[in-house]
Design an enzyme around this catalytic site. Structure first.
Site, PDB file in Angstrom:
ATOM      1  N   CYS A 152     -11.093  -3.172  -4.474  1.00  0.00           N
ATOM      2  CA  CYS A 152     -10.048  -4.133  -4.464  1.00  0.00           C
ATOM      3  C   CYS A 152     -10.139  -5.794  -5.272  1.00  0.00           C
ATOM      4  O   CYS A 152      -9.994  -6.428  -5.682  1.00  0.00           O
ATOM      5  CB  CYS A 152      -8.546  -5.053  -3.516  1.00  0.00           C
ATOM      6  SG  CYS A 152      -7.770  -2.668  -3.479  1.00  0.00           S
TER       7      CYS A 152
ATOM      8  N   GLU B 296      -3.109  -4.305  -2.975  1.00  0.00           N
ATOM      9  CA  GLU B 296      -3.443  -5.269  -4.214  1.00  0.00           C
ATOM     10  C   GLU B 296      -3.550  -4.777  -5.267  1.00  0.00           C
ATOM     11  O   GLU B 296      -3.518  -5.623  -6.250  1.00  0.00           O
ATOM     12  CB  GLU B 296      -4.777  -5.964  -3.827  1.00  0.00           C
ATOM     13  CG  GLU B 296      -5.312  -7.268  -2.454  1.00  0.00           C
ATOM     14  CD  GLU B 296      -5.679  -5.801  -0.997  1.00  0.00           C
ATOM     15  OE1 GLU B 296      -5.178  -4.746  -0.883  1.00  0.00           O
ATOM     16  OE2 GLU B 296      -6.246  -6.573  -0.406  1.00  0.00           O
TER      17      GLU B 296
ATOM     18  N   ASN C  78       0.705  -1.015   0.069  1.00  0.00           N
ATOM     19  CA  ASN C  78      -0.034   0.007  -0.262  1.00  0.00           C
ATOM     20  C   ASN C  78       0.575   1.378   0.143  1.00  0.00           C
ATOM     21  O   ASN C  78       1.906   1.179   0.625  1.00  0.00           O
ATOM     22  CB  ASN C  78      -0.549   0.347   1.556  1.00  0.00           C
ATOM     23  CG  ASN C  78      -0.249  -0.049   2.863  1.00  0.00           C
ATOM     24  OD1 ASN C  78       0.897  -0.936   2.566  1.00  0.00           O
ATOM     25  ND2 ASN C  78      -0.818   0.521   3.357  1.00  0.00           N
ATOM     26  N   ILE C  79       0.437   2.762  -0.614  1.00  0.00           N
ATOM     27  CA  ILE C  79       1.202   3.726  -0.735  1.00  0.00           C
ATOM     28  C   ILE C  79       0.623   4.347  -0.922  1.00  0.00           C
ATOM     29  O   ILE C  79      -0.746   5.026  -1.262  1.00  0.00           O
ATOM     30  CB  ILE C  79       1.470   3.944  -2.317  1.00  0.00           C
ATOM     31  CG1 ILE C  79       2.870   2.288  -1.751  1.00  0.00           C
ATOM     32  CG2 ILE C  79       2.265   4.306  -2.350  1.00  0.00           C
ATOM     33  CD1 ILE C  79       3.129   2.237  -3.906  1.00  0.00           C
ATOM     34  N   GLU C  80       0.636   5.176   1.193  1.00  0.00           N
ATOM     35  CA  GLU C  80      -0.444   6.130   0.960  1.00  0.00           C
ATOM     36  C   GLU C  80      -0.263   7.753  -0.075  1.00  0.00           C
ATOM     37  O   GLU C  80       1.290   7.844  -0.007  1.00  0.00           O
ATOM     38  CB  GLU C  80      -1.356   6.700   2.374  1.00  0.00           C
ATOM     39  CG  GLU C  80      -0.835   5.220   3.155  1.00  0.00           C
ATOM     40  CD  GLU C  80      -1.961   5.133   4.465  1.00  0.00           C
ATOM     41  OE1 GLU C  80      -0.873   5.786   4.751  1.00  0.00           O
ATOM     42  OE2 GLU C  80      -2.470   3.659   4.979  1.00  0.00           O
TER      43      GLU C  80
ATOM     44  N   CYS D 294      -9.716  -4.857   0.391  1.00  0.00           N
ATOM     45  CA  CYS D 294     -11.341  -3.975   0.953  1.00  0.00           C
ATOM     46  C   CYS D 294     -12.336  -4.260  -0.614  1.00  0.00           C
ATOM     47  O   CYS D 294     -12.085  -4.595  -2.144  1.00  0.00           O
ATOM     48  CB  CYS D 294     -10.603  -2.714   1.003  1.00  0.00           C
ATOM     49  SG  CYS D 294     -10.319  -1.925  -1.146  1.00  0.00           S
TER      50      CYS D 294
ATOM     51  N   CYS E  84      -4.241   0.126  -2.375  1.00  0.00           N
ATOM     52  CA  CYS E  84      -3.709  -0.318  -1.537  1.00  0.00           C
ATOM     53  C   CYS E  84      -2.951  -1.849  -2.089  1.00  0.00           C
ATOM     54  O   CYS E  84      -2.985  -1.759  -3.761  1.00  0.00           O
ATOM     55  CB  CYS E  84      -5.545  -1.593  -1.392  1.00  0.00           C
ATOM     56  SG  CYS E  84      -6.501  -0.512  -0.435  1.00  0.00           S
TER      57      CYS E  84
HETATM   58  N1  THU Z   1      -4.835  -1.424   2.517  1.00  0.00           N
HETATM   59  C1  THU Z   1      -4.721  -2.289   1.595  1.00  0.00           C
HETATM   60  O1  THU Z   1      -3.594  -2.055   1.363  1.00  0.00           O
HETATM   61  N2  THU Z   1      -5.197  -3.668   1.486  1.00  0.00           N
HETATM   62  C2  THU Z   1      -6.223  -3.987   1.654  1.00  0.00           C
HETATM   63  O2  THU Z   1      -6.729  -5.609   2.032  1.00  0.00           O
HETATM   64  C3  THU Z   1      -6.606  -3.358   3.082  1.00  0.00           C
HETATM   65  C4  THU Z   1      -6.431  -1.759   3.210  1.00  0.00           C
HETATM   66  C5  THU Z   1      -4.222  -0.322   2.857  1.00  0.00           C
HETATM   67  C6  THU Z   1      -5.273   1.201   2.927  1.00  0.00           C
HETATM   68  C7  THU Z   1      -4.824   1.748   2.736  1.00  0.00           C
HETATM   69  O3  THU Z   1      -3.420   2.788   3.091  1.00  0.00           O
HETATM   70  C8  THU Z   1      -4.045   0.842   4.876  1.00  0.00           C
HETATM   71  O4  THU Z   1      -3.970  -0.536   4.496  1.00  0.00           O
HETATM   72  C9  THU Z   1      -5.361   1.152   6.077  1.00  0.00           C
HETATM   73  O5  THU Z   1      -6.914   1.221   5.402  1.00  0.00           O
END
Ligand code: THU
Length: 128
Positions: free
Chosen positions: A88, A54, A41-43, A85, A52
């Site tokens: 995804c 995935e 994940n890259i915020e 999520c 996310c």
């Molecule tokens: N996130 C994912 O990368 N994959 C998931 O299956 C659930 C959520 C990330 C998104 C965000 O950066 C952090 O988790 C919190 O939601």
């Protein structure tokens, strides 16, 4: 000894950029030739532009020409195994179909399921 795909997801998680949530996720998508595409994940400071793990893995694979996928592993540090999520699930269905999903956590717990179990009655291009 863990599945190599679980290990790839756990390794990808180390690259997560999650300064806002602190929730680090890794994913590893395997195609039918056995090639693995990893993602984390890259915020983003706008929050909404966060992507996310995935979807990073799927888009990396697609951009490199992969099309047929066998399974994806998703790794997070939570006692409750973390499923993809909603957004995804839709992307995974669109590009990977009824994929096998392997959830893992840092305690070594694992569970496998099929995407159809997480996304019943999906909408997709067959409707168009
Ligand atoms: N996130 C994912 O990368 N994959 C998931 O299956 C659930 C959520 C990330 C998104 C965000 O950066 C952090 O988790 C919190 O939601």
């Amino acid at each position: 000894m863990q599945d190599h795909l679980a290990q790839a997801a756990l390794a990808a998680r180390e690259n997560a950029h999650a300064p806002f949530s602190g929730f680090r996720v890794g994913a590893a998508l395997e195609d039918f030739s056995g090639r693995v595409y990893a993602g984390c994940n890259i915020e983003n400071a706008t929050y909404g532009l966060t992507i996310c793990a995935e979807r990073v893995a799927v888009f990396k694979a697609m951009s490199e020409g992969a099309r047929q996928f066998r399974r994806i592993a998703v790794a997070a540090d939570h006692a409750t195994l973390t499923p993809p999520c909603g957004a995804c699930r839709q992307i995974l269905w669109e590009f990977c179909g009824n994929l096998e999903i392997l959830l893992v956590n840092l305690q070594g717990h694992q569970e496998t399921m099929r995407l159809q179990d997480l996304l019943p009655r999906p909408f997709d291009a067959s409707f168009l």
